[in-house]
Design a protein around this motif. Structure first.
Motif, PDB file in Angstrom:
ATOM      1  N   UNK B 252       0.816  -1.202   0.000  1.00 47.92           N
ATOM      2  CA  UNK B 252       0.000   0.000   0.000  1.00 47.92           C
ATOM      3  C   UNK B 252       0.857   1.262   0.000  1.00 47.92           C
ATOM      4  N   UNK B 253       2.186   1.075  -0.044  1.00 53.22           N
ATOM      5  CA  UNK B 253       3.055   2.236  -0.028  1.00 53.22           C
ATOM      6  C   UNK B 253       3.637   2.456  -1.414  1.00 53.22           C
ATOM      7  N   UNK B 254       3.754   3.707  -1.795  1.00 55.19           N
ATOM      8  CA  UNK B 254       4.307   4.063  -3.094  1.00 55.19           C
ATOM      9  C   UNK B 254       5.678   3.422  -3.307  1.00 55.19           C
ATOM     10  N   UNK B 255       6.530   3.535  -2.308  1.00 59.25           N
ATOM     11  CA  UNK B 255       7.890   3.045  -2.459  1.00 59.25           C
ATOM     12  C   UNK B 255       8.079   1.617  -1.970  1.00 59.25           C
ATOM     13  N   UNK B 301       7.574  -0.900   5.286  1.00 56.67           N
ATOM     14  CA  UNK B 301       7.410   0.554   5.429  1.00 56.67           C
ATOM     15  C   UNK B 301       6.352   0.905   6.473  1.00 56.67           C
ATOM     16  N   UNK B 302       5.136   0.341   6.384  1.00 56.34           N
ATOM     17  CA  UNK B 302       4.153   0.665   7.427  1.00 56.34           C
ATOM     18  C   UNK B 302       4.608   0.199   8.811  1.00 56.34           C
ATOM     19  N   UNK B 303       5.293  -0.950   8.859  1.00 58.08           N
ATOM     20  CA  UNK B 303       5.745  -1.451  10.161  1.00 58.08           C
ATOM     21  C   UNK B 303       6.754  -0.489  10.773  1.00 58.08           C
ATOM     22  N   UNK B 304       7.688  -0.014   9.947  1.00 56.46           N
ATOM     23  CA  UNK B 304       8.689   0.928  10.451  1.00 56.46           C
ATOM     24  C   UNK B 304       8.021   2.233  10.873  1.00 56.46           C
ATOM     25  N   UNK B 305       7.080   2.655  10.044  1.00 56.22           N
ATOM     26  CA  UNK B 305       6.392   3.899  10.361  1.00 56.22           C
ATOM     27  C   UNK B 305       5.673   3.771  11.707  1.00 56.22           C
TER      28      UNK B 305
END
Lengths: 243, 329, 292, 408
Positions: B252-255, B301-305
């Protein structure tokens, strides 16, 4: 020919007739209720009307137009909105996005325009305010409480601007205060001219809210009329108690 | 802030070839860039609609073959062939998409696998056109005096440009009404239908866009690598790599796919250099995929965020609840 | 003519094995809505175990079933309990594909580590033996494999139709919520369903090992045809899968005569696409497929 | 979207830049310019995956060769060091491996990988860096049609010519006993198919009718239908363009149908030591082409067989021999050029020398045309009395050709 008319609707699953030759008329502009014991075919009936499943036989017309078996989104575009049993929202979209998803883009080019157009966001916020969860606009739906999700679902249905709204157990699983609030919302929306068709098990809600009641048993209507009349109908009593 | 990050990323992409210590490192860079392109291409359908295709190697492979065949058999300019080839693949993706997207979940995955397997058979058997199991040599797009390291450099930049275009498209769709509809489909398809989202058309559009970009990625790689063999082009492992990378980074993340491609690509090279000659890479890939599916379904990415949000004091946001809820599940 | 008949017989024999394996896949799908990509990998694992058993002990590979069937049953229950059950129901179908795909990769890798990539074939004294059957020549090993498949399928049928557990299993497959309301412990039944499914892979693997060389990446060759069979048969329908397996097996073998081996293999996929275009719920199956 | 998100990506990119440029650097190209250090020879081989079986054979051959050179004083007075990478039977990897060997590991020479499917991408890399590329396994016709001038195949003949001696022998048979019909089944692989097609063209030209011509995908495990077709045709000759497992399966399936040809030839598989174990006593009369036999009396062969037997306790097979031959060919080029370094001049000198000269190897004297095709033919072996013996050509035979073959 205004409103929703259903004639001879039939749908069976593996030999079991979930909806069996059902002919029903609803009072347009009023609050209609659909009641009946578990497994009497109410949800299947909803699914057939809203195009979620294709009926085996029968016709569904809306404002005189045949919409039988048309794709669900076309039926939505025709002005029929619905909620789901046990409440369904888009869990990983925020509340406001849940509403924006119901905006019709219009054309291919406009489909690529930003979803958060000011006018749409304003309309979404107004609806969230109306159901009373505007402070949760940027919270993902999965983080809302069940009651809040129910309100969000209703706001989402409204975002698509339907003039007939089918609600599947709007009072199911929520606390009395919220039942009251949903009831008020339905009444005020009805006062603005929206027709309602409600499946509900909570008899108090049905009796206090609806103008017209249709009783389902084994896939077909067995009685209809004003709430008080239906309540006294011996057939209805038999279906509920003897079924 | 975001702009600064993007500038740093762009500067890195431009400068990487001169930072690389030798042409091999540069070639690894091209491979990872290609991974990133393919994974991002995959994510147009996987990330937006939630339909997980294990068979996207079909479109990268078709893109490679379309490019090669248009150059060899139709005498097109390589770059024209690349684009025309990808368009042809996009057109071919329409009937496949219609068949695959008529049905939900399980059947879609089965069809995606079947497409790869059937293409493998066709491209092996139809030797007179495709070169069959002898493979197909794709001519160089550059003159012979462009030496190999120089080629690597050019192809690295070409991949970077393609990736940039794809990311831009992804970003545009992500914030568009179309994208909102796709995400609604991903979250709850029946619900989306009932709200008036034309789900079949939307899914098909996303699928075709995904096939188009994946084919461009496959074609570009074919121009660089110069040789196509059906068993390596139409391989389920190639497709599953795209899935692993996207999922690992976060669909779900662009990168997300880019990050996943860098991590997986780097880890592959590193572990090969360190541990070499065993079948362990398959086991490792399997275990990694299982771990991602079970414990990191939203990706790194979401986990890190989430982690950063948690560590930051005074930010007792609603997201913490999400994290805890995830753990409880 | 005799060639056609010969192909027909071979097709039926092969279809039997397909039917057995497809039955396993159908069980997983029925109880958990899971497309088990790793089924074929376990098939190959079982074949390797049969090979190792025979090479190690010198006994008939059939005896390895005594070990592999219970073992695979237990592993199946384990896979369901420890892996599949952890997935969120909302994303079960998609994520379980990935998860079982991951398991397949791990099994293939592990086979490569333990047995190396060398192609293996069971040394059987009766490998070349044959019977004449109405003018067709039938290899004894193929007949044994077919017999194994038929016996197992029959056993499965009896189990599903007659026993209490079978009833619970069928109820779970048809409607999980309703089964739970009727007092069925659907979680446990789902675990056993997985175990049974994997046990078919154990039997199938032994049958496979009788008449084929085996190598770690062999499972890819099985995944495609099996997937096609369960879609054509109708996802979740054991009977449908069996009929589809026989029809597709025979069809493929007959098509090999005019088309050759490679193009004949595409028959499975052609059938898959035709099914999805004409009748997405499958030709013989129930209503499950409509929703999945 | 987080605000800091983009920044984090940027930071990640920068970190990766450092890691990438730092870690894969490998060892610098020491001893590159013809110093006194060891000559570094780079190879990529399929040690895992689908081609791993023959890949390991080639590895044994290369290692034996390197050890032999080491024990005999090296090349140009320098020791030889082998660097072997595993390409996992994957074309993308094989190219990356040669890229690494040449650029990061700084090898002086490269040897070819195994399998035709991997040779072309590998040869491309070698050519782009100007490296001599002698390979032990890419025998298919197509390999030599790609315009590689740096490529040499270190075996007596390309795939299409493997059966030349057999074709001659069959066409020379008297009309009465000569087979009339032939059935072909080949794996869809450039090498395996090439061998069968080569024989098919020659027999068809001699008037032997092709009654079955089947091609099957490499993953085929069920040969029932192919065998049924062949059996139904009652062809006098059956030819398998096979690798290993497919030949075993096909033979078993043919026996299951009680098909008895007068002549049966399969490529590769029968020369595998595992073959008699898999087929049992029914190997009798099966033919196979081979580029190598341990019995051959070429001068260096005895040395090779003795050395290999001492190291491994077994006679070398074709895979090991081809690898050893590759070593011999490169060594000859190094000696003639008087250099072994990655410079274009040195590599060019070696390439030019090989185009113009003959090299004496364990598979006989080899010379190549401008595309790197060797100019010899394969020997034909047959199982006679339970042993695999050379039966053709007449000047090299160890036993008489058995025709028609006994029942299996």
């Amino acid at each position: 020919m205004t409103g929703l008319r259903v004639e001879g609707l039939t749908k069976s699953y593996g030999g079991v007739r979930a909806v069996d030759d059902a002919t029903v008329t609803f009072q347009h502009g009023r609050i209609n209720a659909l009641i009946g014991p578990n497994g009497s075919g109410k949800t299947t009936f909803f699914n057939c009307v809203t195009g979620m499943v294709k009926p085996d036989a029968g016709t569904v017309t809306y404002h005189g137009r045949d919409i039988t078996g048309r794709p669900a989104h076309k039926i939505a575009h025709a002005g029929i909105g619905r909620s789901f049993q046990l409440c369904r929202v888009f869990p990983r979209l925020t509340a406001v996005e849940n509403l924006l998803a119901a905006v019709r883009p219009g054309s291919v080019l406009r489909a690529l325009a930003p979803a958060r157009r000011k006018s749409d966001v304003d309309r979404a916020m107004a609806l969230l305010t109306r159901v009373g969860i505007e402070h949760l606009a940027e919270v993902e739906a999965r983080d809302l409480s069940y009651g809040q999700q129910k309100l969000l679902e209703l706001a989402g249905v409204l975002m698509a601007e339907p003039d007939t709204i089918l609600l599947d157990e709007p009072a199911g699983g929520v606390n009395p205060a919220l039942v009251e609030r949903i009831g008020e919302l339905v009444r005020s929306l009805n006062a603005e001219g929206r027709t309602f068709l409600i499946v509900e098990h909570n008899m108090d809600v049905v009796m206090s809210l609806s103008d017209h009641v249709v009783v389902f048993d084994r896939g077909r209507p067995i009685a209809s009329g004003p709430p008080d009349a239906v309540r006294a109908d011996p057939l209805v009593l038999a279906a509920y108690l003897g079924g | 802030m975001k702009a600064v990050g993007l500038v740093v990323l762009a500067a890195f992409l431009v400068a990487f070839p001169s930072l690389a210590s030798d042409p091999f490192v540069l070639s690894v860079g091209v491979v990872i860039a290609s991974y990133a392109v393919l994974a991002t291409g995959w994510n147009f359908v996987g990330g937006f609609t939630g339909y997980i295709s294990l068979g996207h190697a079909a479109y990268s492979g078709l893109g490679g073959y379309a490019t090669g065949l248009l150059i060899l058999r139709a005498g097109l300019n390589p770059w024209v062939a690349l684009v025309v080839g990808a368009l042809v693949v996009a057109v071919l993706a329409v009937p496949v998409g219609i068949a695959a997207l008529r049905v939900r979940g399980a059947s879609f995955v089965i069809v995606s696998i079947a497409v790869v397997l059937v293409l493998l058979l066709v491209f092996q058997s139809w030797g007179s056109v495709t070169g069959g199991s002898d493979g197909l040599r794709v001519p160089r797009p550059f003159d012979a005096d462009v030496l190999r390291p120089e080629q690597h450099q050019r192809f690295f930049h070409l991949h970077a440009v393609l990736l940039g275009v794809m990311l831009l498209c992804w970003w545009v769709i992500d914030r568009s009404r179309f994208g909102m509809g796709l995400k609604a489909i991903r979250e709850d398809e029946d619900k989306a239908r009932s709200l008036g989202v034309p789900t079949v058309r939307y899914k098909l559009a996303a699928f075709v866009v995904s096939a188009f970009f994946t084919a461009l990625g496959g074609g570009l790689y074919a121009l660089w690598f110069g040789f196509l063999d059906p068993i390596f082009q139409f391989s389920i492992l190639v497709g599953s790599n795209m899935v692993l990378m996207s999922l690992l980074g976060g669909v779900r993340s662009l990168f997300g796919p880019l990050v996943g491609a860098v991590v997986v690509g780097y880890a592959t090279e590193f572990s090969k250099a360190q541990y070499g000659d065993t079948q362990l890479h398959l086991v490792a890939m399997g275990v990694l995929l299982a771990v991602v599916v079970l414990f990191l379904p939203d990706g790194i990415i979401p986990a890190l965020r989430g982690l950063v949000a948690r560590l930051r004091p005074g930010q007792a946001s609603i997201r913490e609840v999400t994290q805890e809820e995830l753990v409880r599940r | 003519m005799s060639l056609v008949f010969q192909s027909l017989v071979l097709g039926v024999l092969m279809g039997g094995l397909y039917a057995l394996l497809a039955a396993g896949l159908t069980l997983y799908f029925g109880v958990m809505r899971v497309v088990m990509i790793a089924h074929a990998a376990f098939l190959v694992l079982a074949a390797y175990l049969a090979w190792a058993f025979t090479v190690g002990t010198g006994l008939d590979p059939m005896l390895s079933l005594v070990v592999t069937v219970p073992l695979f049953f237990a592993v199946g229950v384990g896979v369901q309990r420890l892996l599949v059950a952890r997935l969120r129901p909302a994303t079960m179908t998609m994520m379980s594909v990935l998860l079982t795909f991951a398991v397949a990769l791990a099994v293939e890798g592990a086979l490569g580590l333990v047995f190396t990539g060398t192609h293996r074939r069971l040394p059987l004294s009766y490998a070349g033996a044959r019977l004449e059957l109405f003018g067709a020549s039938v290899a004894l090993v193929k007949l044994i494999a077919f017999g194994l498949a038929v016996v197992t399928l029959a056993g499965l049928h009896v189990l599903l139709k007659v026993t209490r557990f079978g009833q619970a299993l069928r109820a779970t497959m048809q409607h999980r919520e309703a089964a739970r309301l009727l007092g069925v412990d659907t979680d446990r039944v789902a675990g056993y369903g997985f175990g049974l499914g994997l046990a078919t892979a154990a039997v199938g693997g032994t049958a496979l090992a009788l008449d084929a060389t085996i190598y770690p990446s062999l499972h890819w060759a099985w995944i495609g045809p099996l997937m096609a069979i369960i879609v054509v048969g109708g996802l979740g329908s054991v009977g449908g899968a069996a009929i589809a397996a026989l029809l597709l097996g025979v069809g493929q073998n007959l098509l090999q005569l005019p088309l050759g081996t490679t193009w004949a293999q595409t028959f499975f996929y052609a059938a898959l696409f035709v099914t999805l275009i004409l009748r997405p719920q499958g030709f013989f199956g129930g209503r499950l497929a409509q929703r999945f | 979207m987080d605000i800091a998100h983009g920044l984090r990506i940027g930071a990640l990119g920068a970190t990766v830049a450092l890691l990438v440029s730092g870690c894969f650097g490998g060892r610098p190209a020491e001893g590159g310019a013809g110093g006194d250090g060891p000559i570094r020879v780079g190879v990529s081989l399929p040690l895992t995956g689908d081609f791993s079986e023959p890949g390991k054979g080639v590895q044994r051959g290369y290692e034996a060769w390197a050890k032999h050179v080491y024990e005999n004083g090296g090349l140009l007075g320098r020791q030889v060091e082998l660097i072997v990478l595993d390409d996992q039977s994957n074309a993308d990897r094989v190219a990356a491996d040669y890229e690494k060997l040449i650029n990061s590991d700084g090898v002086d020479l490269v040897f070819g990988p195994f399998s035709t499917r991997l040779v072309i991408p590998a040869a491309q890399v070698a050519r782009d860096y100007g490296f001599l590329f002698v390979e032990p396994a890419g025998a298919a016709r197509e390999v030599f049609e790609q315009g590689f001038d740096n490529l040499f195949y270190a075996a007596p003949a390309i795939a299409q010519d493997h059966y030349d001696h057999l074709a001659e022998a069959i066409t020379a048979m008297p009309e009465a006993t000569r087979p009339k019909t032939a059935a072909y089944a080949a794996m869809d692989d450039p090498f395996a198919q090439g061998t069968a097609n080569g024989l098919k063209e020659k027999l068809a030209a001699a008037g032997i009718r092709t009654v079955v011509d089947e091609v099957y995908p490499p993953n085929t495990t069920d040969f029932g239908s192919i065998a049924a077709k062949i059996a139904d045709s009652r062809a006098d000759v059956v030819v398998g363009g096979t690798q290993y497992q497919d030949a075993v399966n096909l033979i078993v399936a043919l026996r299951q149908l009680n098909y008895q040809p007068k002549l049966a030839a399969f490529s590769t598989a029968p020369t595998n030591p595992e073959f008699p174990k898999a087929i049992g006593a029914q190997t009798e009369g099966i033919l196979s082409p081979t580029g190598y036999t341990p019995e051959a009396d070429y001068p260096s062969n005895k040395e090779f067989v003795d050395f290999y037997a001492r190291e491994h306790g077994a006679a070398p097979t074709e895979d090991e021999a081809n690898a050893w031959t590759t070593g011999q060919v490169v060594a000859a080029a190094v000696t003639a050029a008087g250099c072994a370094d990655p410079s274009k001049e040195c590599q060019r000198k070696m390439i030019d020398w090989l185009h113009a000269n003959e090299v004496r190897t364990v598979v006989g004297p080899l010379r190549w045309d401008s595309a790197g095709r060797p100019q010899g033919a394969h020997l034909i072996q047959q199982y006679v009395g339970g042993e695999i013996r050379i039966v053709l050509p007449a000047e090299a035979k160890e036993a008489e050709l058995v025709y028609p073959k006994p029942a299996w």
